[in-house]
Write a protein that holds these residues in place. Structure first.
Motif, PDB file in Angstrom:
ATOM      1  N   THR A   1      42.098  46.027  -7.214  1.00 37.84           N
ATOM      2  CA  THR A   1      41.082  46.541  -8.121  1.00 37.84           C
ATOM      3  C   THR A   1      39.881  47.008  -7.311  1.00 37.84           C
ATOM      4  OG1 THR A   1      41.798  44.974  -9.807  1.00 37.84           O
ATOM      5  CG2 THR A   1      39.617  45.958 -10.098  1.00 37.84           C
ATOM      6  N   VAL A   2      39.413  48.210  -7.593  1.00 39.32           N
ATOM      7  CA  VAL A   2      38.267  48.760  -6.876  1.00 39.32           C
ATOM      8  C   VAL A   2      36.999  48.094  -7.392  1.00 39.32           C
ATOM      9  CG1 VAL A   2      36.985  50.843  -6.318  1.00 39.32           C
ATOM     10  CG2 VAL A   2      39.471  50.952  -6.572  1.00 39.32           C
ATOM     11  N   ARG A   3      36.206  47.539  -6.473  1.00 42.50           N
ATOM     12  CA  ARG A   3      34.986  46.837  -6.845  1.00 42.50           C
ATOM     13  C   ARG A   3      33.720  47.621  -6.514  1.00 42.50           C
ATOM     14  NH1 ARG A   3      36.834  43.828 -10.630  1.00 42.50           N
ATOM     15  NH2 ARG A   3      38.339  42.298  -9.954  1.00 42.50           N
ATOM     16  N   HIS A   4      33.801  48.536  -5.540  1.00 43.42           N
ATOM     17  CA  HIS A   4      32.608  49.269  -5.114  1.00 43.42           C
ATOM     18  C   HIS A   4      33.013  50.557  -4.408  1.00 43.42           C
ATOM     19  CE1 HIS A   4      28.501  49.827  -3.701  1.00 43.42           C
ATOM     20  NE2 HIS A   4      28.975  50.030  -2.497  1.00 43.42           N
TER      21      HIS A   4
ATOM     22  N   ALA B   1      33.137  42.069   5.842  1.00 46.41           N
ATOM     23  CA  ALA B   1      32.569  41.003   6.676  1.00 46.41           C
ATOM     24  C   ALA B   1      32.322  39.701   5.921  1.00 46.41           C
ATOM     25  CB  ALA B   1      31.273  41.488   7.317  1.00 46.41           C
ATOM     26  N   ASP B   2      31.753  39.769   4.734  1.00 43.57           N
ATOM     27  CA  ASP B   2      31.400  38.546   4.023  1.00 43.57           C
ATOM     28  C   ASP B   2      32.464  38.084   3.029  1.00 43.57           C
ATOM     29  OD1 ASP B   2      30.968  40.686   2.369  1.00 43.57           O
ATOM     30  OD2 ASP B   2      29.117  39.916   1.503  1.00 43.57           O
ATOM     31  N   ASP B   3      33.601  38.773   2.986  1.00 48.49           N
ATOM     32  CA  ASP B   3      34.676  38.394   2.067  1.00 48.49           C
ATOM     33  C   ASP B   3      36.017  38.811   2.669  1.00 48.49           C
ATOM     34  OD1 ASP B   3      36.426  37.809   0.017  1.00 48.49           O
ATOM     35  OD2 ASP B   3      35.233  38.809  -1.536  1.00 48.49           O
ATOM     36  N   PRO B   4      36.624  37.962   3.493  1.00 41.00           N
ATOM     37  CA  PRO B   4      37.864  38.343   4.171  1.00 41.00           C
ATOM     38  C   PRO B   4      39.048  38.579   3.239  1.00 41.00           C
ATOM     39  CG  PRO B   4      37.380  36.017   4.515  1.00 41.00           C
ATOM     40  CD  PRO B   4      36.198  36.609   3.807  1.00 41.00           C
ATOM     41  N   TYR B   5      38.921  38.185   1.968  1.00 44.31           N
ATOM     42  CA  TYR B   5      39.983  38.414   0.997  1.00 44.31           C
ATOM     43  C   TYR B   5      40.049  39.892   0.609  1.00 44.31           C
ATOM     44  CZ  TYR B   5      42.757  37.866  -3.262  1.00 44.31           C
ATOM     45  OH  TYR B   5      43.703  37.973  -4.236  1.00 44.31           O
ATOM     46  N   ARG B   6      38.903  40.565   0.551  1.00 44.13           N
ATOM     47  CA  ARG B   6      38.836  41.981   0.176  1.00 44.13           C
ATOM     48  C   ARG B   6      39.034  42.877   1.398  1.00 44.13           C
ATOM     49  NH1 ARG B   6      33.960  42.676  -4.243  1.00 44.13           N
ATOM     50  NH2 ARG B   6      34.674  41.049  -5.651  1.00 44.13           N
ATOM     51  N   PHE B   7      39.340  44.148   1.133  1.00 41.45           N
ATOM     52  CA  PHE B   7      39.424  45.125   2.209  1.00 41.45           C
ATOM     53  C   PHE B   7      38.718  46.407   1.786  1.00 41.45           C
ATOM     54  CE2 PHE B   7      43.256  45.816  -0.316  1.00 41.45           C
ATOM     55  CZ  PHE B   7      43.369  47.195  -0.404  1.00 41.45           C
TER      56      PHE B   7
ATOM     57  N   LYS C   1      39.987  52.797 -10.994  1.00 42.35           N
ATOM     58  CA  LYS C   1      39.837  51.371 -11.303  1.00 42.35           C
ATOM     59  C   LYS C   1      40.777  50.528 -10.447  1.00 42.35           C
ATOM     60  CE  LYS C   1      36.998  52.318 -14.638  1.00 42.35           C
ATOM     61  NZ  LYS C   1      35.619  52.480 -14.251  1.00 42.35           N
ATOM     62  N   VAL C   2      41.962  51.073 -10.152  1.00 43.88           N
ATOM     63  CA  VAL C   2      42.951  50.386  -9.321  1.00 43.88           C
ATOM     64  C   VAL C   2      43.527  51.376  -8.316  1.00 43.88           C
ATOM     65  CG1 VAL C   2      43.589  48.666 -11.058  1.00 43.88           C
ATOM     66  CG2 VAL C   2      44.808  50.821 -10.976  1.00 43.88           C
ATOM     67  N   VAL C   3      43.968  50.844  -7.165  1.00 41.05           N
ATOM     68  CA  VAL C   3      44.585  51.682  -6.141  1.00 41.05           C
ATOM     69  C   VAL C   3      45.809  50.978  -5.572  1.00 41.05           C
ATOM     70  CG1 VAL C   3      42.470  52.901  -5.472  1.00 41.05           C
ATOM     71  CG2 VAL C   3      43.088  50.797  -4.296  1.00 41.05           C
ATOM     72  N   VAL C   4      46.776  51.799  -5.153  1.00 43.02           N
ATOM     73  CA  VAL C   4      47.932  51.346  -4.383  1.00 43.02           C
ATOM     74  C   VAL C   4      48.029  52.291  -3.206  1.00 43.02           C
ATOM     75  CG1 VAL C   4      50.417  50.952  -4.341  1.00 43.02           C
ATOM     76  CG2 VAL C   4      49.130  50.536  -6.452  1.00 43.02           C
ATOM     77  N   VAL C   5      47.963  51.762  -1.998  1.00 40.74           N
ATOM     78  CA  VAL C   5      48.015  52.612  -0.809  1.00 40.74           C
ATOM     79  C   VAL C   5      49.206  52.198   0.049  1.00 40.74           C
ATOM     80  CG1 VAL C   5      46.387  51.167   0.497  1.00 40.74           C
ATOM     81  CG2 VAL C   5      46.713  53.565   1.134  1.00 40.74           C
ATOM     82  N   LYS C   6      49.961  53.196   0.475  1.00 43.97           N
ATOM     83  CA  LYS C   6      51.093  52.975   1.377  1.00 43.97           C
ATOM     84  C   LYS C   6      50.728  53.616   2.700  1.00 43.97           C
ATOM     85  CE  LYS C   6      54.329  52.775  -2.387  1.00 43.97           C
ATOM     86  NZ  LYS C   6      55.450  53.349  -3.091  1.00 43.97           N
ATOM     87  N   VAL C   7      50.521  52.771   3.724  1.00 41.85           N
ATOM     88  CA  VAL C   7      50.080  53.246   5.024  1.00 41.85           C
ATOM     89  C   VAL C   7      50.706  52.383   6.123  1.00 41.85           C
ATOM     90  CG1 VAL C   7      47.964  51.873   4.934  1.00 41.85           C
ATOM     91  CG2 VAL C   7      48.063  53.875   6.425  1.00 41.85           C
ATOM     92  N   GLU C   8      51.212  53.036   7.146  1.00 37.67           N
ATOM     93  CA  GLU C   8      51.797  52.354   8.303  1.00 37.67           C
ATOM     94  C   GLU C   8      52.828  51.298   7.923  1.00 37.67           C
ATOM     95  OE1 GLU C   8      48.091  51.157  10.451  1.00 37.67           O
ATOM     96  OE2 GLU C   8      48.975  52.463  11.978  1.00 37.67           O
ATOM     97  N   GLY C   9      53.687  51.610   6.950  1.00 34.78           N
ATOM     98  CA  GLY C   9      54.745  50.702   6.552  1.00 34.78           C
ATOM     99  C   GLY C   9      54.311  49.554   5.663  1.00 34.78           C
TER     100      GLY C   9
ATOM    101  N   MET D   1      35.919  52.596  -0.295  1.00 38.54           N
ATOM    102  CA  MET D   1      36.224  51.871  -1.519  1.00 38.54           C
ATOM    103  C   MET D   1      36.477  50.405  -1.153  1.00 38.54           C
ATOM    104  SD  MET D   1      39.040  54.673  -2.765  1.00 38.54           S
ATOM    105  CE  MET D   1      39.464  53.862  -4.269  1.00 38.54           C
ATOM    106  N   GLU D   2      35.695  49.498  -1.721  1.00 35.00           N
ATOM    107  CA  GLU D   2      35.939  48.079  -1.513  1.00 35.00           C
ATOM    108  C   GLU D   2      36.937  47.615  -2.574  1.00 35.00           C
ATOM    109  OE1 GLU D   2      33.443  44.033  -1.838  1.00 35.00           O
ATOM    110  OE2 GLU D   2      32.571  45.563  -0.513  1.00 35.00           O
ATOM    111  N   VAL D   3      38.030  47.019  -2.121  1.00 36.74           N
ATOM    112  CA  VAL D   3      39.151  46.684  -3.000  1.00 36.74           C
ATOM    113  C   VAL D   3      39.421  45.175  -2.939  1.00 36.74           C
ATOM    114  CG1 VAL D   3      41.598  47.116  -3.490  1.00 36.74           C
ATOM    115  CG2 VAL D   3      40.148  48.956  -2.580  1.00 36.74           C
ATOM    116  N   GLU D   4      39.605  44.596  -4.132  1.00 34.14           N
ATOM    117  CA  GLU D   4      40.006  43.191  -4.241  1.00 34.14           C
ATOM    118  C   GLU D   4      41.496  43.163  -4.564  1.00 34.14           C
ATOM    119  OE1 GLU D   4      39.169  39.520  -7.237  1.00 34.14           O
ATOM    120  OE2 GLU D   4      37.432  40.692  -6.587  1.00 34.14           O
ATOM    121  N   PRO D   5      42.312  42.627  -3.644  1.00 36.87           N
ATOM    122  CA  PRO D   5      43.760  42.616  -3.878  1.00 36.87           C
ATOM    123  C   PRO D   5      44.149  41.883  -5.151  1.00 36.87           C
ATOM    124  CG  PRO D   5      43.260  42.046  -1.612  1.00 36.87           C
ATOM    125  CD  PRO D   5      41.958  42.044  -2.369  1.00 36.87           C
ATOM    126  N   ASP D   6      45.242  42.356  -5.771  1.00 35.25           N
ATOM    127  CA  ASP D   6      45.773  41.709  -6.980  1.00 35.25           C
ATOM    128  C   ASP D   6      46.546  40.470  -6.620  1.00 35.25           C
ATOM    129  OD1 ASP D   6      44.721  43.731  -8.535  1.00 35.25           O
ATOM    130  OD2 ASP D   6      46.566  44.873  -8.549  1.00 35.25           O
TER     131      ASP D   6
END
Length: 90
Positions: free
Chosen positions: A71-74, A35-41, A57-65, A85-90
């Motif tokens: 980087t995992v932040r929380h 909600a407060d950071d549209p850059y993260r997911f 520390k890092v994740v790569v997810v392949k979902v729905e094409g 997992m709150e993730v900040e895209p690279d």
């Protein structure tokens, strides 16, 4: 909490005494915006969750094409044993 889970492949990186290692798991995930950071997911991984996923520390997810990575932040364990997992895209 969400009920829109989809099958996914999740690669996650762990830092060990021997260096960085990557693990892969097929699981059910849901994606949410932050909600407060549209850059993260937020990546919600449905139970059963790999026992060491909360150390990633890092994740790569392949979902729905799509492929998302970052980087995992929380982490937040949910009452139903799922993991958010709150993730900040690279």
């Amino acid at each position: 909490m969400t009920d829109t889970y989809h099958p996914a492949r999740l690669d996650y990186g762990l830092t060990t005494f021997f260096g960085q290692i990557t693990k892969t798991v097929n699981c059910q995930v849901a994606l949410e915006t932050v909600a407060d950071d549209p850059y993260r997911f937020t990546l919600c991984v449905q139970a059963p969750v790999p026992e060491d996923l909360h150390q990633a520390k890092v994740v790569v997810v392949k979902v729905e094409g799509r492929t998302l990575q970052g980087t995992v932040r929380h982490f937040e364990r949910q009452e139903d044993d799922s993991l958010k997992m709150e993730v900040e895209p690279d």
